[in-house]
Motif scaffolding. Structure first.
Motif, mmCIF file in Angstrom:
data_model
loop_
_atom_site.group_PDB
_atom_site.id
_atom_site.type_symbol
_atom_site.label_atom_id
_atom_site.label_comp_id
_atom_site.label_asym_id
_atom_site.label_seq_id
_atom_site.Cartn_x
_atom_site.Cartn_y
_atom_site.Cartn_z
ATOM 1 N N LEU A 5 4.787 1.037 4.328
ATOM 2 C CA LEU A 5 4.613 2.369 4.921
ATOM 3 C C LEU A 5 4.090 2.261 6.348
ATOM 4 C CD1 LEU A 5 4.663 5.447 4.663
ATOM 5 C CD2 LEU A 5 2.354 5.302 3.698
ATOM 6 N N GLU A 6 3.142 1.388 6.581
ATOM 7 C CA GLU A 6 2.607 1.222 7.937
ATOM 8 C C GLU A 6 3.664 0.661 8.878
ATOM 9 O OE1 GLU A 6 -0.173 2.494 9.117
ATOM 10 O OE2 GLU A 6 -0.513 3.284 7.112
ATOM 11 N N ALA A 7 4.516 -0.226 8.399
ATOM 12 C CA ALA A 7 5.616 -0.732 9.228
ATOM 13 C C ALA A 7 6.580 0.399 9.567
ATOM 14 C CB ALA A 7 6.346 -1.871 8.513
ATOM 15 N N ALA A 8 6.871 1.264 8.595
ATOM 16 C CA ALA A 8 7.740 2.423 8.856
ATOM 17 C C ALA A 8 7.102 3.352 9.879
ATOM 18 C CB ALA A 8 8.035 3.173 7.552
ATOM 19 N N ARG A 9 5.800 3.533 9.798
ATOM 20 C CA ARG A 9 5.103 4.355 10.795
ATOM 21 C C ARG A 9 5.192 3.723 12.176
ATOM 22 N NH1 ARG A 9 -0.302 6.050 7.414
ATOM 23 N NH2 ARG A 9 0.676 7.784 6.341
ATOM 24 N N ALA A 10 5.042 2.411 12.240
ATOM 25 C CA ALA A 10 5.054 1.710 13.526
ATOM 26 C C ALA A 10 6.396 1.832 14.239
ATOM 27 C CB ALA A 10 4.699 0.236 13.319
ATOM 28 N N VAL A 11 7.486 1.892 13.479
ATOM 29 C CA VAL A 11 8.809 1.980 14.101
ATOM 30 C C VAL A 11 9.321 3.414 14.173
ATOM 31 C CG1 VAL A 11 9.432 -0.382 13.475
ATOM 32 C CG2 VAL A 11 10.067 1.505 11.951
ATOM 33 N N GLY A 12 8.466 4.380 13.839
ATOM 34 C CA GLY A 12 8.846 5.784 13.933
ATOM 35 C C GLY A 12 9.603 6.317 12.735
#
Length: 188
Positions: A5-12
């Motif tokens: 989830l944090e990776a998805a947040r980081a890439v928008g």
């Protein structure tokens, strides 16, 4: 699922609406999270079963992998975000590494066993069994390497418990007594 989830947040990949409503309202995001958590754990479990079969009876590896993937609870669990498959794959991987032998394999085995406990506390029993296997079949030095590999996960879990529940020895199940009173005492 938090790292995914944090990776998805980081890439928008997670927008403000997803943050307010929850990721389950965005089907693409939800299925992406499922694929990158339960799906990867499923692939790991199937691959580890094939590795074990390859070591024992190489001609059975494809059938064993297909059986684990299609005829167990692994496939239905893959579509969830529960930690069962990841914990199971890590615990089984810990055993396979211990079976391989050697101090670096023992260190990696301890790390895998410790990580399994981070996913599901109950895998501490599997970790203890793998440690007993290492003690019974390998040198004492290998057992020390196994324990050294497990230490970072134990420290992380203790720090989390202290921050979340006020003590390194208070686990989340302790606070489920209102919903599941059976978990408040005894061995869950």
């Amino acid at each position: 699922a938090v790292p995914v989830l944090e990776a998805a947040r980081a890439v928008g990949g997670v927008d403000g609406g997803d943050r307010r409503q929850g990721v389950w309202h965005d089907r693409w995001l939800l299925w992406s999270l499922r694929a990158l958590t339960g799906g990867l754990a499923f692939c790991a479990a199937v691959a580890l079963a094939a590795v074990a079969a390859q070591r024992v009876a190489p001609e059975t590896a494809p059938a064993v992998a297909a059986t684990v993937g299609l005829a167990t609870m692994a496939l239905p669990m893959a579509a969830t975000v529960f930690g069962h498959l990841a914990a199971g794959a890590l615990a089984f991987g810990a055993f396979l590494l211990a079976w391989r032998g050697g101090r670096w394999s023992a260190l990696a085995s301890g790390a895998a066993a410790g990580a399994a406990v981070l996913f599901e506390y109950q895998t501490a029993l599997a970790a203890a069994i793998v440690l007993a296997y290492v003690v019974g079949t390998r040198a004492a030095r290998d057992a020390a390497f196994f324990l050294a590999g497990a230490v970072p996960s134990a420290v992380a879990l203790a720090a989390y418990n202290a921050a979340a529940f006020g003590s390194p020895l208070h686990f989340s199940y302790r606070y489920e007594s209102a919903t599941f009173p059976e978990q408040h005492s005894g061995f869950f």
